[in-house]
Design a protein around this motif. Structure first.
Motif, PDB file in Angstrom:
ATOM      1  N   GLY A 219       0.839  -1.207   0.000  1.00  0.00           N
ATOM      2  CA  GLY A 219       0.000   0.000   0.000  1.00  0.00           C
ATOM      3  C   GLY A 219       0.867   1.246   0.000  1.00  0.00           C
ATOM      4  O   GLY A 219       0.571   2.232   0.681  1.00  0.00           O
TER       5      GLY A 219
ATOM      6  N   THR B 298       1.317   3.546  -2.114  1.00  0.00           N
ATOM      7  CA  THR B 298       0.780   4.779  -2.718  1.00  0.00           C
ATOM      8  C   THR B 298      -0.232   5.473  -1.817  1.00  0.00           C
ATOM      9  O   THR B 298      -0.718   6.551  -2.150  1.00  0.00           O
ATOM     10  CB  THR B 298       0.106   4.452  -4.066  1.00  0.00           C
ATOM     11  OG1 THR B 298      -0.883   3.434  -3.835  1.00  0.00           O
ATOM     12  CG2 THR B 298       1.107   3.960  -5.093  1.00  0.00           C
ATOM     13  N   GLY B 299      -0.564   4.862  -0.673  1.00  0.00           N
ATOM     14  CA  GLY B 299      -1.592   5.440   0.207  1.00  0.00           C
ATOM     15  C   GLY B 299      -1.003   6.396   1.225  1.00  0.00           C
ATOM     16  O   GLY B 299       0.189   6.742   1.183  1.00  0.00           O
ATOM     17  N   SER B 300      -1.851   6.819   2.141  1.00  0.00           N
ATOM     18  CA  SER B 300      -1.455   7.813   3.135  1.00  0.00           C
ATOM     19  C   SER B 300      -0.328   7.282   4.038  1.00  0.00           C
ATOM     20  O   SER B 300       0.719   7.925   4.200  1.00  0.00           O
ATOM     21  CB  SER B 300      -2.705   8.192   3.943  1.00  0.00           C
ATOM     22  OG  SER B 300      -2.369   8.804   5.134  1.00  0.00           O
ATOM     23  N   ILE B 301      -0.510   6.097   4.610  1.00  0.00           N
ATOM     24  CA  ILE B 301       0.535   5.532   5.478  1.00  0.00           C
ATOM     25  C   ILE B 301       1.758   5.124   4.654  1.00  0.00           C
ATOM     26  O   ILE B 301       2.901   5.330   5.075  1.00  0.00           O
ATOM     27  CB  ILE B 301      -0.019   4.306   6.255  1.00  0.00           C
ATOM     28  CG1 ILE B 301      -1.083   4.748   7.258  1.00  0.00           C
ATOM     29  CG2 ILE B 301       1.087   3.523   6.930  1.00  0.00           C
ATOM     30  CD1 ILE B 301      -0.563   5.449   8.490  1.00  0.00           C
TER      31      ILE B 301
ATOM     32  N   HIS C  66      -2.751  -0.642  -5.350  1.00  0.00           N
ATOM     33  CA  HIS C  66      -3.949  -1.355  -5.804  1.00  0.00           C
ATOM     34  C   HIS C  66      -4.079  -1.175  -7.305  1.00  0.00           C
ATOM     35  O   HIS C  66      -3.876  -2.097  -8.076  1.00  0.00           O
ATOM     36  CB  HIS C  66      -5.173  -0.831  -5.056  1.00  0.00           C
ATOM     37  CG  HIS C  66      -6.387  -1.650  -5.286  1.00  0.00           C
ATOM     38  ND1 HIS C  66      -7.647  -1.118  -5.321  1.00  0.00           N
ATOM     39  CD2 HIS C  66      -6.527  -2.970  -5.499  1.00  0.00           C
ATOM     40  CE1 HIS C  66      -8.515  -2.089  -5.536  1.00  0.00           C
ATOM     41  NE2 HIS C  66      -7.860  -3.219  -5.643  1.00  0.00           N
TER      42      HIS C  66
ATOM     43  N   ALA D 159      -0.235  -1.379  10.069  1.00  0.00           N
ATOM     44  CA  ALA D 159      -1.212  -0.280  10.037  1.00  0.00           C
ATOM     45  C   ALA D 159      -2.590  -0.878   9.748  1.00  0.00           C
ATOM     46  O   ALA D 159      -3.603  -0.375  10.225  1.00  0.00           O
ATOM     47  CB  ALA D 159      -0.843   0.737   8.970  1.00  0.00           C
TER      48      ALA D 159
ATOM     49  N   GLU E  72      -7.519  -3.970  10.179  1.00  0.00           N
ATOM     50  CA  GLU E  72      -8.576  -4.912   9.813  1.00  0.00           C
ATOM     51  C   GLU E  72      -8.081  -6.364   9.863  1.00  0.00           C
ATOM     52  O   GLU E  72      -8.877  -7.281  10.086  1.00  0.00           O
ATOM     53  CB  GLU E  72      -9.138  -4.584   8.422  1.00  0.00           C
ATOM     54  CG  GLU E  72      -9.862  -3.225   8.336  1.00  0.00           C
ATOM     55  CD  GLU E  72      -8.950  -2.048   7.920  1.00  0.00           C
ATOM     56  OE1 GLU E  72      -7.710  -2.169   8.068  1.00  0.00           O
ATOM     57  OE2 GLU E  72      -9.474  -1.016   7.461  1.00  0.00           O
TER      58      GLU E  72
ATOM     59  N   ASP F 257      -0.663   1.804  14.222  1.00  0.00           N
ATOM     60  CA  ASP F 257      -1.791   2.654  14.615  1.00  0.00           C
ATOM     61  C   ASP F 257      -1.337   3.495  15.819  1.00  0.00           C
ATOM     62  O   ASP F 257      -0.734   2.962  16.764  1.00  0.00           O
ATOM     63  CB  ASP F 257      -2.959   1.728  15.020  1.00  0.00           C
ATOM     64  CG  ASP F 257      -4.305   2.307  14.624  1.00  0.00           C
ATOM     65  OD1 ASP F 257      -4.355   3.487  14.247  1.00  0.00           O
ATOM     66  OD2 ASP F 257      -5.305   1.564  14.698  1.00  0.00           O
TER      67      ASP F 257
ATOM     68  N   GLY G 298      -6.423   8.241   4.532  1.00  0.00           N
ATOM     69  CA  GLY G 298      -7.173   7.726   3.395  1.00  0.00           C
ATOM     70  C   GLY G 298      -8.680   7.863   3.645  1.00  0.00           C
ATOM     71  O   GLY G 298      -9.126   8.053   4.781  1.00  0.00           O
TER      72      GLY G 298
END
Ligand code: NAD
Ligand code: MG
Length: 387
Positions: free
Chosen positions: A10, A12-15, A38, A120, A123, A147, A203
């Protein structure tokens, strides 16, 4: 310290981007060996050019791959390719910043392969906490929270000789953008309001989860599995300034809190360098600038999804996986204007009401509950649209 390989799932995401910013400052102590996205292929290609990983993964099997895969990396595509990144032989650490239950298989695979997982993707623990812990034990891997609340608790617990010395964990919650809104006003929430978080930039999915307080329910379940605490000993308090990231109360009455201005770079850094601390430049803490710190109880009636999630956690088995999947579908529908804000807890309550509890013995049990909840919630969303 020698250079340690890190896979960023992941990226490219915020974290993911915050992690790369952390690495930029650590001057070669860590080297990205795999980066995944993704379907933002162009952004991934830029990151590959810049960071030169060995492996680049596009998780969505239907996304168009770059015509000229660049950067000297092997490019792979599809969900199985994520597992290649999660178990890459050159990666000592896997930072899992995927969003949703889609991150679970990678967490398990990395722990089974003996990696440190900087987690992070809460889930993973929500859907399958006992299976994740088993994979950690069997594979010799190590789970370190990213987190911010859990990193705070993890830091407060350093030097604590036995879990029996802990009386209670206190998770803090910002309360989100609607902390002070009346219940009646909550039915008028627009997407743009919900996407405007007062203290954190994140995100879209977790931003909505923070507005409904589903995020805090996910975090209570995450804390239960990470720290082996019973639900009775995990408390949540609203703290609008997001300065105290969480607290631990010990049996002697002493309370430790970890604090700082809100920034995910600090917990990411700690998950990478633990048990050491490394010099890092970020906005220095200033108690006067932080100002007054206030605390309030959770407004359960206004944010019913919080209680639903904690109850699902207490029920155990596959109920948390149902809670999570129903929430994912409801949040996606809200973001597409197919469901209103009060519809999110209503959709999740509907799925949990209908679910007949099953035991959590294997990942198949999780996937069965997850697929069922997605179908039922999708049906709920369609029926709401017709009203
Ligand atoms: P984001 O949406 O900004 O990024 C998600 C990343 O995962 C992207 O790289 C995206 O391409 C990839 N991705 C999305 N769906 C995928 C799928 N189905 N398969 C494979 N890859 C997929 O999310 P984020 O805010 O960075 O959050 C990531 C995780 O970290 C979530 O579990 C979130 O709850 C947790 N978290 C985030 C923050 C934060 O400040 N953003 C704080 C604490 C915890
Ligand atoms: Mg958090």
């Amino acid at each position: 310290m020698s250079t340690r390989g890190i896979s960023i799932l992941g990226a490219t995401g915020s974290i993911g981007r915050s992690t790369l910013r952390v690495l930029d400052q650590l001057d070669g102590s860590f080297r990205p060996v795999a980066l995944t996205a993704h379907r933002s292929v162009d952004v991934l290609a830029e990151l590959v050019d810049r960071y030169r990983p060995r492996l680049a993964v596009v998780a969505d099997a239907d996304a168009a791959m770059p015509a000229d895969p660049s950067g000297g990396a092997d490019w792979m595509q599809g969900r199985e390719a994520l597992i290649e990144a999660a178990t890459h032989p050159d990666a000592e650490i896997v930072l899992n910043a995927l969003v949703g239950a889609a991150g679970l298989a990678s967490t398990i695979a990395a722990l089974r392969a003996g990696k440190r997982v900087a987690l992070a993707n809460k889930e993973s623990l929500v859907c399958a906490g006992p299976l994740v812990r088993r994979a950690e034990e069997e594979g010799g891997g190590e789970l370190i929270p990213v987190d911010s609340e859990h990193s705070a608790i993890f830091q407060c617990l350093q030097g604590c000789a036995a879990r029996g010395e802990v009386r209670k964990l206190v998770l803090t919650a910002s309360g989100g953008p609607f902390r002070e809104w009346s219940e009646a006003r909550l039915s008028d929430v627009r997407r743009a309001d919900a996407l405007r978080h007062p203290t954190w930039e994140m995100g879209a999915k977790i931003t909505i989860d923070s507005a409904t307080l589903a995020n805090k329910a996910l975090e209570v379940i995450e804390a239960h599995h990470l720290f082996g605490m019973s639900y009775d000993n995990i408390e949540t308090v609203v703290h609008p300034q997001s300065i105290i990231h969480s607290m631990v109360e010990f049996v002697d009455g002493s309370v430790l809190a970890q604090m700082g201005f809100p920034s995910m770079e600090i917990p990411i850094l700690y998950a990478l360098t633990y048990p050491d601390r490394m010099r890092y430049e970020s906005r220095r803490f200033d108690p006067v600038a932080a100002g007054d710190l206030s605390f309030e109880p959770v407004r359960h009636a206004a944010f019913p999804i919080f209680g639903l999630g904690v109850e699902a956690g207490r029920a155990g088995g596959t109920a948390p996986a149902v809670f999570n999947a129903a929430n994912e579908v409801a949040v996606a529908a809200f973001l597409e204007d197919r469901l209103d804000f009060p519809g999110i807890p209503a959709a999740v309550a509907d799925a949990l009401d209908r679910w007949e509890q099953t035991e959590l013995g294997s990942l198949d049990d999780v996937w069965h509950a997850d697929a069922w909840a997605r179908r039922v919630t999708d049906h709920f969303v369609r029926s709401q649209a017709l009203c």
